[in-house]
Design a protein around this motif. Structure first.
Motif, mmCIF file in Angstrom:
data_model
loop_
_atom_site.group_PDB
_atom_site.id
_atom_site.type_symbol
_atom_site.label_atom_id
_atom_site.label_comp_id
_atom_site.label_asym_id
_atom_site.label_seq_id
_atom_site.Cartn_x
_atom_site.Cartn_y
_atom_site.Cartn_z
ATOM 1 N N THR A 151 18.176 25.469 24.061
ATOM 2 C CA THR A 151 17.039 24.932 23.314
ATOM 3 C C THR A 151 16.448 23.696 23.968
ATOM 4 O O THR A 151 15.431 23.185 23.493
ATOM 5 C CB THR A 151 17.477 24.575 21.881
ATOM 6 O OG1 THR A 151 18.495 23.556 21.944
ATOM 7 C CG2 THR A 151 18.044 25.786 21.172
ATOM 8 N N ARG A 152 17.110 23.191 25.048
ATOM 9 C CA ARG A 152 16.677 21.991 25.761
ATOM 10 C C ARG A 152 16.673 20.772 24.847
ATOM 11 O O ARG A 152 15.868 19.853 25.001
ATOM 12 C CB ARG A 152 15.277 22.184 26.375
ATOM 13 C CG ARG A 152 15.123 23.442 27.194
ATOM 14 C CD ARG A 152 15.941 23.381 28.462
ATOM 15 N NE ARG A 152 15.386 22.444 29.450
ATOM 16 C CZ ARG A 152 15.891 22.288 30.664
ATOM 17 N NH1 ARG A 152 16.969 22.964 31.031
ATOM 18 N NH2 ARG A 152 15.342 21.434 31.504
ATOM 19 N N GLN A 153 17.598 20.746 23.909
ATOM 20 C CA GLN A 153 17.730 19.611 23.000
ATOM 21 C C GLN A 153 18.828 18.679 23.477
ATOM 22 O O GLN A 153 19.865 19.127 23.960
ATOM 23 C CB GLN A 153 18.072 20.077 21.580
ATOM 24 C CG GLN A 153 16.910 20.631 20.798
ATOM 25 C CD GLN A 153 17.365 20.972 19.403
ATOM 26 O OE1 GLN A 153 17.999 21.998 19.178
ATOM 27 N NE2 GLN A 153 17.070 20.099 18.465
ATOM 28 N N ARG A 154 18.594 17.390 23.297
ATOM 29 C CA ARG A 154 19.596 16.386 23.606
ATOM 30 C C ARG A 154 19.723 15.455 22.409
ATOM 31 O O ARG A 154 18.737 14.948 21.893
ATOM 32 C CB ARG A 154 19.201 15.594 24.851
ATOM 33 C CG ARG A 154 20.240 14.562 25.263
ATOM 34 C CD ARG A 154 19.808 13.819 26.503
ATOM 35 N NE ARG A 154 18.527 13.152 26.321
ATOM 36 C CZ ARG A 154 17.882 12.508 27.293
ATOM 37 N NH1 ARG A 154 18.392 12.486 28.509
ATOM 38 N NH2 ARG A 154 16.718 11.922 27.064
ATOM 39 N N LEU A 155 20.943 15.250 21.971
ATOM 40 C CA LEU A 155 21.206 14.433 20.787
ATOM 41 C C LEU A 155 22.211 13.351 21.150
ATOM 42 O O LEU A 155 23.317 13.645 21.590
ATOM 43 C CB LEU A 155 21.750 15.308 19.647
ATOM 44 C CG LEU A 155 22.152 14.581 18.366
ATOM 45 C CD1 LEU A 155 20.934 13.973 17.700
ATOM 46 C CD2 LEU A 155 22.844 15.554 17.408
ATOM 47 N N THR A 156 21.826 12.098 20.977
ATOM 48 C CA THR A 156 22.714 10.971 21.230
ATOM 49 C C THR A 156 23.262 10.462 19.906
ATOM 50 O O THR A 156 22.495 10.123 19.003
ATOM 51 C CB THR A 156 21.971 9.837 21.958
ATOM 52 O OG1 THR A 156 21.446 10.337 23.197
ATOM 53 C CG2 THR A 156 22.908 8.682 22.249
ATOM 54 N N LEU A 157 24.572 10.424 19.786
ATOM 55 C CA LEU A 157 25.206 9.996 18.549
ATOM 56 C C LEU A 157 25.279 8.476 18.483
ATOM 57 O O LEU A 157 25.260 7.791 19.513
ATOM 58 C CB LEU A 157 26.610 10.592 18.442
ATOM 59 C CG LEU A 157 26.707 12.117 18.501
ATOM 60 C CD1 LEU A 157 28.135 12.563 18.252
ATOM 61 C CD2 LEU A 157 25.767 12.765 17.495
ATOM 62 N N PRO A 158 25.355 7.923 17.279
ATOM 63 C CA PRO A 158 25.436 6.457 17.145
ATOM 64 C C PRO A 158 26.722 5.911 17.735
ATOM 65 O O PRO A 158 27.719 6.617 17.874
ATOM 66 C CB PRO A 158 25.363 6.237 15.627
ATOM 67 C CG PRO A 158 25.818 7.540 15.034
ATOM 68 C CD PRO A 158 25.349 8.602 15.966
ATOM 69 N N ALA A 159 26.691 4.640 18.078
ATOM 70 C CA ALA A 159 27.867 3.989 18.633
ATOM 71 C C ALA A 159 28.942 3.821 17.562
ATOM 72 O O ALA A 159 28.658 3.751 16.363
ATOM 73 C CB ALA A 159 27.482 2.625 19.212
ATOM 74 N N ILE A 160 30.187 3.764 18.000
ATOM 75 C CA ILE A 160 31.321 3.601 17.089
ATOM 76 C C ILE A 160 31.610 2.117 16.889
ATOM 77 O O ILE A 160 31.671 1.350 17.848
ATOM 78 C CB ILE A 160 32.571 4.309 17.652
ATOM 79 C CG1 ILE A 160 32.316 5.814 17.769
ATOM 80 C CG2 ILE A 160 33.790 4.046 16.773
ATOM 81 C CD1 ILE A 160 33.457 6.564 18.404
#
Length: 449
Positions: free
Chosen positions: A185-194
């Motif tokens: 899908t050419r999607q990139r998801l960056t998760l929040p920092a811990i």
């Protein structure tokens, strides 16, 4: 003239009979899409933009043809389409977007595709300037003696280091944050920092490792994070673990550990996923190596210390070169520290995970294959192939890209070439990482948080 009028009248009557023979006809004034009704006629799914012959349309409004297709048959038809076509079809209507994005469809697609999936390699190249590229490679020979680049999966501005993949989703780390990338899908998801509970003091080292896995019971994707902090030579070790469920509204949760928990520093190499369990190598101190397992479903963490046999001398962490593999369905540590000097490998097999019992097996390289191991090239374990061969890859690129496949059953070491990498990557120093997969189908799941 009368004869011509009679022919036109007969043609119109024929067209009217043809229209009435169609099971269902839907009239749409504001849409230009052919629709398929379900058996009850309640819900319709737009299949594709329709351009019907003018002779089938009335003069005042367009008539749309539909046919009754059972939902199961419709799903079978869609699953035979290329993954990229499915992604485009999600834009047709909300119904199609829901169908293609739903977990049941994605799981059915994954099961059907993996039955005929060929071995595949994902390779990430990174130079000292930060430029990077993500390539997909496939085998071009029945005996898998050569892999060729078949697709460039890079995104503009893509950063981070390639870590692992599961069911078509790739996991990276970007400036201490986890990044999930779906190449389909050419999607990139960056998760929040811990927001970690442990803080690295001055002169202490901090290591953050991310692992992605799939929970088959709850049908969830989860990310596991291990944070290790230590002083020099793995003293004053502190570690904690976090888990993130990849779904809307997801957030990091700290994993509760048992009283028997051993703080450890995760190894930079030696990790893989076996079903719903993530395994990785770790160090409890400079002389104690362990295998840590995390069950994605129960979120239970287990530490298994690699016990040596009588007479064996423990290698310090700075000298040991090893990785995790699967050996006849069992977890094993593939220790190739003495491969280049003594041409031998020590294999530590976990025979009983509950009792934490290990058995050792020593393999000696054939004399005719010693030329494949060079003193000036450092090798690292990159998992096992579909038929159980251990993959050894050079840490740095050279004039020719390749991997070594070691058959532990026949004690045979083979060189596998990698072709199709752009020439510009051979004109500079760079680091490359790769992951071998045989059951990773293209996933059309939509990433959202």
């Amino acid at each position: 003239m009368k004869r011509r009028r009679r022919d036109l009248k007969q043609a119109a009557e024929s067209e009217q009979e043809e229209c009435q023979s169609v099971p269902q006809v839907v009239s749409l004034r504001d849409s230009d899409q052919l629709q398929i009704m379900d058996e009850k006629g309640d819900n319709s799914l737009a299949l594709f933009p329709a351009k019907l012959p003018m002779r089938m349309c009335s003069t005042r409004e367009r008539r749309k043809y539909t046919c009754e297709i059972p939902p199961d048959l419709l799903m079978e038809i869609v699953m035979r389409l290329p993954a990229k076509s499915m992604v485009r079809f999600k834009c047709i209507s909300k119904q199609w977007s829901s169908l293609i994005s739903c977990r049941y469809f994605c799981n059915s697609l994954f099961t059907s595709v993996t039955r005929q999936k060929q071995p595949h390699i994902h390779m990430c190249l990174v130079d000292h300037g930060g430029q990077r590229v993500l390539l997909s490679l496939s085998s071009t020979s029945p005996d898998n003696t050569c892999y060729v680049v078949d697709q460039d999966l890079s995104l503009t501005g893509m950063g981070g280091f390639f870590l692992n993949l599961v069911r078509g989703l790739l996991c990276f780390s970007v400036r201490e944050k986890a990044c999930i990338y779906n190449p389909t899908t050419r999607q990139r998801l960056t998760l929040p920092a811990i927001k970690s509970d442990i803080i690295a003091l001055k002169d202490e080292m901090k290591d953050i490792r991310y692992y992605i896995g799939h929970d088959p019971v709850n049908d969830q994707y989860k990310l596991v994070c291990t944070i290790g902090i230590s002083s020099a030579f793995f003293t004053n070790l502190k570690s904690e673990h976090w888990v993130f469920v990849l779904e809307a509204g997801g957030s990091w949760r700290k994993v509760r550990t048992l009283e028997s928990y051993h703080p450890h520093a995760p190894s930079t190499v030696g990790q893989f996923i076996n079903g719903s369990v993530v395994y990785y190598m770790a160090w409890l101190d400079m002389d104690t190596c362990a295998v840590v397992s995390f069950d994605i479903t129960s979120e239970e963490l287990t530490t298994i210390i690699v016990t040596l046999e009588a007479g064996d001398v423990a290698l310090p962490a700075v000298r040991m070169k090893a990785g995790l593999i699967q050996y006849h369905g069992e977890i094993a540590v593939f220790d190739h520290t003495h491969l280049k000097e003594k041409f031998l490998v020590d294999l530590w097999v976990l025979k009983d995970a509950g009792m934490k019992k290990w058995s050792k097996k020593r393999l000696v390289l054939q004399p005719c294959q010693k030329h494949l191991v060079h003193d000036d090239i450092e090798l690292v374990v990159k998992g096992t192939t579909q038929d159980g061969k251990v993959i050894l890859a050079p840490v740095n690129m050279c004039s020719q890209l390749y991997i070594l496949c070691y058959d532990m059953g026949s004690n045979d070491l083979r060189k596998v070439e990698i072709k199709g990498v752009p020439d510009i990557w051979f004109d500079k120093e760079c680091y490359f990482d790769l992951k071998y997969s045989v059951d990773e189908s293209e996933d059309v799941i939509y990433l959202e948080t």
